[in-house]
Every structure is written in C-alpha cells, then in structure tokens.
Motif scaffolding. Structure first.
Motif, PDB file in Angstrom:
ATOM      1  N   PRO A 144       0.804  -1.237   0.000  1.00  0.00           N
ATOM      2  CA  PRO A 144       0.000   0.000   0.000  1.00  0.00           C
ATOM      3  C   PRO A 144       0.833   1.283   0.000  1.00  0.00           C
ATOM      4  O   PRO A 144       0.548   2.204  -0.772  1.00  0.00           O
ATOM      5  CB  PRO A 144      -0.821  -0.130   1.288  1.00  0.00           C
ATOM      6  N   ILE A 145       1.901   1.359   0.789  1.00  0.00           N
ATOM      7  CA  ILE A 145       2.694   2.599   0.802  1.00  0.00           C
ATOM      8  C   ILE A 145       3.377   2.792  -0.554  1.00  0.00           C
ATOM      9  O   ILE A 145       3.478   3.922  -1.054  1.00  0.00           O
ATOM     10  CB  ILE A 145       3.717   2.636   1.981  1.00  0.00           C
ATOM     11  N   GLN A 146       3.788   1.700  -1.167  1.00  0.00           N
ATOM     12  CA  GLN A 146       4.426   1.803  -2.485  1.00  0.00           C
ATOM     13  C   GLN A 146       3.406   2.261  -3.536  1.00  0.00           C
ATOM     14  O   GLN A 146       3.681   3.141  -4.347  1.00  0.00           O
ATOM     15  CB  GLN A 146       5.049   0.458  -2.872  1.00  0.00           C
ATOM     16  N   ARG A 147       2.224   1.676  -3.474  1.00  0.00           N
ATOM     17  CA  ARG A 147       1.174   2.023  -4.442  1.00  0.00           C
ATOM     18  C   ARG A 147       0.812   3.506  -4.337  1.00  0.00           C
ATOM     19  O   ARG A 147       0.614   4.184  -5.324  1.00  0.00           O
ATOM     20  CB  ARG A 147      -0.057   1.148  -4.172  1.00  0.00           C
ATOM     21  N   GLN A 148       0.760   3.990  -3.104  1.00  0.00           N
ATOM     22  CA  GLN A 148       0.309   5.371  -2.913  1.00  0.00           C
ATOM     23  C   GLN A 148       1.431   6.390  -3.078  1.00  0.00           C
ATOM     24  O   GLN A 148       1.183   7.516  -3.491  1.00  0.00           O
ATOM     25  CB  GLN A 148      -0.332   5.520  -1.528  1.00  0.00           C
ATOM     26  N   ALA A 149       2.664   6.008  -2.739  1.00  0.00           N
ATOM     27  CA  ALA A 149       3.749   7.001  -2.772  1.00  0.00           C
ATOM     28  C   ALA A 149       4.434   7.086  -4.135  1.00  0.00           C
ATOM     29  O   ALA A 149       4.839   8.167  -4.560  1.00  0.00           O
ATOM     30  CB  ALA A 149       4.793   6.660  -1.702  1.00  0.00           C
ATOM     31  N   ILE A 150       4.557   5.953  -4.817  1.00  0.00           N
ATOM     32  CA  ILE A 150       5.390   5.933  -6.033  1.00  0.00           C
ATOM     33  C   ILE A 150       4.889   6.909  -7.118  1.00  0.00           C
ATOM     34  O   ILE A 150       5.686   7.675  -7.658  1.00  0.00           O
ATOM     35  CB  ILE A 150       5.570   4.480  -6.557  1.00  0.00           C
ATOM     36  N   PRO A 151       3.575   6.968  -7.415  1.00  0.00           N
ATOM     37  CA  PRO A 151       3.152   7.905  -8.469  1.00  0.00           C
ATOM     38  C   PRO A 151       3.501   9.366  -8.146  1.00  0.00           C
ATOM     39  O   PRO A 151       4.020  10.084  -9.010  1.00  0.00           O
ATOM     40  CB  PRO A 151       1.629   7.701  -8.536  1.00  0.00           C
ATOM     41  N   ALA A 152       3.277   9.791  -6.900  1.00  0.00           N
ATOM     42  CA  ALA A 152       3.586  11.184  -6.527  1.00  0.00           C
ATOM     43  C   ALA A 152       5.094  11.434  -6.597  1.00  0.00           C
ATOM     44  O   ALA A 152       5.535  12.503  -7.026  1.00  0.00           O
ATOM     45  CB  ALA A 152       3.065  11.483  -5.126  1.00  0.00           C
ATOM     46  N   LYS A 205       8.666   0.528   3.036  1.00  0.00           N
ATOM     47  CA  LYS A 205       8.925   1.954   2.833  1.00  0.00           C
ATOM     48  C   LYS A 205      10.230   2.186   2.053  1.00  0.00           C
ATOM     49  O   LYS A 205      10.341   3.143   1.300  1.00  0.00           O
ATOM     50  CB  LYS A 205       8.970   2.696   4.191  1.00  0.00           C
ATOM     51  N   THR A 206      11.197   1.277   2.237  1.00  0.00           N
ATOM     52  CA  THR A 206      12.480   1.453   1.542  1.00  0.00           C
ATOM     53  C   THR A 206      12.273   1.476   0.026  1.00  0.00           C
ATOM     54  O   THR A 206      12.733   2.391  -0.661  1.00  0.00           O
ATOM     55  CB  THR A 206      13.448   0.312   1.905  1.00  0.00           C
ATOM     56  N   ALA A 207      11.570   0.478  -0.483  1.00  0.00           N
ATOM     57  CA  ALA A 207      11.330   0.448  -1.936  1.00  0.00           C
ATOM     58  C   ALA A 207      10.423   1.605  -2.346  1.00  0.00           C
ATOM     59  O   ALA A 207      10.530   2.102  -3.470  1.00  0.00           O
ATOM     60  CB  ALA A 207      10.717  -0.887  -2.344  1.00  0.00           C
ATOM     61  N   ALA A 208       9.566   2.049  -1.440  1.00  0.00           N
ATOM     62  CA  ALA A 208       8.665   3.170  -1.776  1.00  0.00           C
ATOM     63  C   ALA A 208       9.461   4.424  -2.098  1.00  0.00           C
ATOM     64  O   ALA A 208       9.068   5.206  -2.951  1.00  0.00           O
ATOM     65  CB  ALA A 208       7.688   3.438  -0.625  1.00  0.00           C
ATOM     66  N   PHE A 209      10.597   4.638  -1.417  1.00  0.00           N
ATOM     67  CA  PHE A 209      11.401   5.808  -1.817  1.00  0.00           C
ATOM     68  C   PHE A 209      12.476   5.437  -2.839  1.00  0.00           C
ATOM     69  O   PHE A 209      12.849   6.247  -3.682  1.00  0.00           O
ATOM     70  CB  PHE A 209      11.984   6.564  -0.612  1.00  0.00           C
ATOM     71  N   ALA A 210      12.973   4.185  -2.792  1.00  0.00           N
ATOM     72  CA  ALA A 210      14.082   3.813  -3.679  1.00  0.00           C
ATOM     73  C   ALA A 210      13.646   3.710  -5.141  1.00  0.00           C
ATOM     74  O   ALA A 210      14.325   4.239  -6.033  1.00  0.00           O
ATOM     75  CB  ALA A 210      14.681   2.483  -3.222  1.00  0.00           C
ATOM     76  N   LEU A 211      12.531   3.035  -5.405  1.00  0.00           N
ATOM     77  CA  LEU A 211      12.174   2.734  -6.797  1.00  0.00           C
ATOM     78  C   LEU A 211      11.894   3.997  -7.630  1.00  0.00           C
ATOM     79  O   LEU A 211      12.488   4.177  -8.694  1.00  0.00           O
ATOM     80  CB  LEU A 211      10.985   1.772  -6.855  1.00  0.00           C
ATOM     81  N   PRO A 212      11.003   4.895  -7.158  1.00  0.00           N
ATOM     82  CA  PRO A 212      10.743   6.078  -7.992  1.00  0.00           C
ATOM     83  C   PRO A 212      11.969   6.988  -8.092  1.00  0.00           C
ATOM     84  O   PRO A 212      12.164   7.649  -9.124  1.00  0.00           O
ATOM     85  CB  PRO A 212       9.589   6.788  -7.274  1.00  0.00           C
ATOM     86  N   SER A 213      12.806   7.010  -7.065  1.00  0.00           N
ATOM     87  CA  SER A 213      14.000   7.863  -7.118  1.00  0.00           C
ATOM     88  C   SER A 213      14.975   7.331  -8.161  1.00  0.00           C
ATOM     89  O   SER A 213      15.530   8.095  -8.960  1.00  0.00           O
ATOM     90  CB  SER A 213      14.674   7.929  -5.752  1.00  0.00           C
TER      91      SER A 213
END
Ligand SMILES: Nc1ncnc2c1ncn2[C@@H]1O[C@H](COP(=O)(O)OP(=O)(O)OP(=O)(O)O)[C@@H](O)[C@H]1O
Ligand SMILES: [Mg+2]
Length: 455
Positions: free
Chosen positions: A27-35, A52-60
């Motif tokens: 859920p955090i990845q789904r919601q954070a990655i597009p923004a 949370k790690t992948a939530a910031f790592a992948l889009p960056s």
C-alpha cells in the motif's frame, strides 16, 4: 493498480523486482510511487515492515535514470540519511539490488570505519549516497563531499532524524542542500510536533498515511508479563529455552535499555545454553557487523540489542521480540516490535514489565491503541529459575542494574522524573532523548495530540 508494471517504472527496475520475486506493490508503495515519480515532496507514514524502503528507492532510481547526467566529483545526486550504520548499510544493499540493471552507482558511508577509503571512493562522485549524518558531515568538512548537486533528499526514520540527537546535524545538512530539490520523509511514527518541525525541510508535501502513525504491525501478537526486575533474566532464559524446545522460535531480538545490560543478558542466556550475542554502541564496528551477520545467517538465534537495532533493521524470520525493559519513549516500542511480523509474516512481542515501568506501559497502550495481553509467569517459575546456571562473573562488567550513577558523563542521562530504579546507567545508544507526555483522555488516536518534553 495492483502490479509494479502498472506504475510506469523503467523496465530495468521491473526486471530487478522480478528477480526478487516482488510482483505487487505494498500500500505505501502504491500510494507514494506515483507522486514521487512526478517529483513531489512527500511525507510517508506506514507500519513497520511494509516496504517503505522500496517506496522511496524505486521512484528515485527511476527519476535518476530517466534524467541521466554525468557523475560530478565528490558529489551525489540522491542523499539518503539514516540514524544507524547498520540501517544505512541495509538501505544501500537494497538500493544496489533495485539499481543492478541501471548505470547508477550506490555508495554508503558511516562512522566506525576508516574515513580515508570512503573519501577516496567519493572522488569521482556517486549517484546515490546512503549515510549516517556524523560521518557525512566529516566528509564534507574534509572537502571529500559536497551536497551542491543533490536532487533527491531522503530522511528514513524521519521523526528520529529530527529528534534532539540529530536535529543540529540535520539543520547543517539542510543549509547545504540546493533549494531546488525533492525531499522525502518516511517513518512508521511521526508525532505531530515533529511533523510540524519537519515542514521547514520539505515543500508542500503530499502526505501519504497508510495507517495512523504509530499503528503497530498488523500480524504481531503483543503480550506483557508483570515481573520483578530481579526475576526478568530467569524469566527470559526460561521462555526462550521453552520456545526453542517447542521449535517455535526462529530468531529472537531482545531489547535492553542499556549497553551493559545487553552484555549481561547475553551472558546469562549463554550460560543457560542459548547462543546469544549483543549489539550496541560500545562494540567495535567489526563486532557489530559480525553479530548482525550471525543473526541474519541464523548461526546465532538470539540477538540482544539496545535501541540501535530498534529501527528499520530487516531480518527475515524474527519470530519473537522481547522487551527486557519497556522503552521510555512509546514510539520506540512500535519500532522495536516491528522487527517481527514483517512483509506479511506473523510474530510475537513479549514485554517484561517491572512494577516501576507501568507508566511506560500506559504510554505505549495509549499511543498504539492496543492493550497488551497479560502473559502470566509459568506455574513452576520459581523452581525452574533456581536451577538456572549463573554466568561466570567478569570484573567491571556486571554492575548492579540500579547502580552506575556515574555513567551519565555529563550528557544529561534520563535520571530526572523517572520512576525509581531507572535513573542509573546512561540511556542506550539509539534511544531518543525525548519523552512524550500524553495529554487528554484515553483511547485510540489520542496520541495525535501529544506534546513533547525534553528530559
Ligand atoms: N512489494 C513487495 N513485495 C514483497 N516484499 C516486499 C515488497 N516491498 C518490500 N518487501 C520486503 O518487505 C520487507 C520490509 O521492507 P522494509 O524494510 O522496506 O520495511 P519498512 O516499511 O521500511 O519497515 P520499518 O518501518 O521497520 O523500517 C523487506 O524484506 C522488503 O524486501
Ligand atoms: Mg524502513
């Protein structure tokens, strides 16, 4: 959108995820990655162990790759700050895995190891730098690093990074970062007062809150045993021995309030035939790394730690977390017990509560909105405890728990206003210096109105 492929991430990143076997974003990845892919600033709050790690790592990584620019000397394009060395190393490892099909360098710097090698590595610059603040500032002071070209700035465990122990360093860092940047703050806990403080470092952020801050991991069962301080050691040894005998314990983390306490607990466990090691800030970096590696690899099933291991550390198969003492900052409880029940797994957290710790228990229950289930002492506890062997005594390393008043070293300690018996040794490393004082009535959600007081 329920697959990573729906999020528009670059193909080399999707391939790296496929190798890891990850198909669905959390859920955090789904919601954070597009923004984050749009370049927005973001404050991300989600329970421990939810990615949370992948939530910031992948889009960056996606943005860095999409916008390729040559590496500049002594520079990085993305800076990730973490409160502990072990967490910095873990984040860097994760990011290397996600970036393995991209032409991006990921480096990691932290204290306790020679700075010259790190400075040499940074000469040509890197794309991603994961760091602890102290060593990073040393590198900057030695002109081995500049933050002038940072495009993406991440604070993991952001509430701790804005706490007393780090805020001075953080202000220095913020003053050196370009005004034009993307800033990302992540944690499982974010007290309102700290969030307000954080808004000076982040611009018009999207706030993604998957669950209210300080929500404990979904699949963790939480217990408390009321026991005298003097009986805790025996109780811990007996419980762990029984769990091992019943094949219910895979790996267990035991949290101690002090560094000496952690050593003492580990020695008692060893004497009772349970392989255990301690990790804390008085150990050399080589000892710290060796203890965590042995725990990860399963050669040592019990790791006794100060709050140095409370946040972010991701070890598969931690079935049990014990709080030998309750943390005096309730948020820290959420992180400690979050070392189990990660990535959909189950786990148990057992807190040992002495009579003078009941105020901490109340704070924790108020913050999390969870009432810990009482777990009575075993029926034959006294008799079994009497049979336990004592470790051989080592001089100068086995002071009484309530002793050692001289250990504050003028650094404040936590003696004031604490229940009797908790004011002795200096607070363990990694332990926040702040103590939250809940205000207002009881019930779930009350923690949102808390104020902080410096103790
Ligand atoms: N989409 C996914 N599918 C499966 N597993 C995942 C996924 N994303 C992350 N994981 C795994 O879940 C585990 C927990 O992730 P991570 O360490 O990022 O949690 P966290 O939210 O940062 O927790 P903490 O608050 O304790 O730091 C890791 O082992 C990670 O590799
Ligand atoms: Mg994390």
């Amino acid at each position: 959108m329920s697959y990573f492929s729906d999020l528009g991430l670059a193909e080399p990143i999707l391939r790296a995820l496929a190798t890891k076997g990850y198909t669905d974003p959390t859920p955090i990845q789904r919601q954070a990655i597009p923004a984050l892919m749009e370049g927005r600033d973001l404050l991300g709050i989600a329970q421990t162990g939810t990615g949370k790690t992948a939530a910031f790592a992948l889009p960056s990584l996606h943005r860095l790759a999409a916008n390729a620019t040559p590496r500049k000397p002594a520079s990085c394009r993305m800076l990730v700050l973490s409160p502990t060395r072990e967490l910095a190393a873990q984040i860097a490892d994760n990011m290397k895995g996600y970036a393995k099909n991209l032409n991006l360098f990921v480096d990691c710097v932290f204290g306790g190891v020679p700075i010259t090698k790190q400075a040499r590595r940074l000469v040509g610059g890197t794309d991603v730098l994961v760091a602890t603040p102290g060593r990073m500032l040393d590198l900057i002071d030695n002109r081995a690093l500049t933050l002038r070209h940072v495009e993406i700035f991440v604070l993991d465990e952001a509430d701790q990074m804005m706490d007393l122990g780090f805020i001075h360093a953080l202000k220095r860092v913020a003053a050196m970062l370009p005004a034009q940047r993307q800033s990302l703050f992540f944690s499982a806990t974010m007290p309102k007062s700290i969030e307000d403080l954080g808004r000076q470092f982040i611009q018009n952020p999207v706030k993604v809150e998957v669950a209210p801050q300080a929500t404990t991991a979904e699949r963790v069962e939480q217990y408390v045993t009321f026991v005298n301080q003097a009986e805790k050691q025996a109780l811990l040894s007996l419980r762990i021995r029984a769990l091992i005998a019943d094949q219910k314990l895979d790996r267990s983390l035991v949290f101690s309030r002090t560094k000496h306490g952690a050593d003492r607990i580990a020695r008692h466990l060893e004497a009772a035939g349970i392989p255990a090691r301690a990790i804390h800030g008085n150990k050399s970096q080589a000892q710290r790394t060796a203890a965590l590696d042995a725990f990860r690899q399963g050669t040592c099933p019990v790791l006794v730690a100060t709050d140095i291991a409370a946040r972010g550390i991701d070890v598969a198969g931690v079935s049990h977390v014990f709080n030998f003492e309750l943390p005096n900052v309730a948020e820290q409880y959420v992180h400690r017990i979050g070392r189990t029940a990660r990535a959909g797994a189950d786990g148990e957290a057992i807190s040992l509560c002495a009579p003078d710790e009941k105020a901490y228990l109340r704070d924790i229950e108020k913050l999390t909105g969870v009432k810990l289930a009482p777990l009575p002492l075993p029926a034959d506890f006294q008799a079994e405890a009497a049979k336990l062997p004592k470790p051989t005594h080592k001089p100068n390393d086995d002071e009484d728990y309530r002793g050692g008043q001289n250990r504050n070293n003028g650094r404040g300690g936590n003696g004031r206003g604490q229940p009797q018996g908790r004011g002795g040794e200096r607070p363990a490393d990694g332990q926040p210096k702040r103590r939250f004082v809940p205000r207002g009535g009881p019930g779930v959600g009350q923690h949102r109105n808390k104020v902080s007081r410096v103790s």
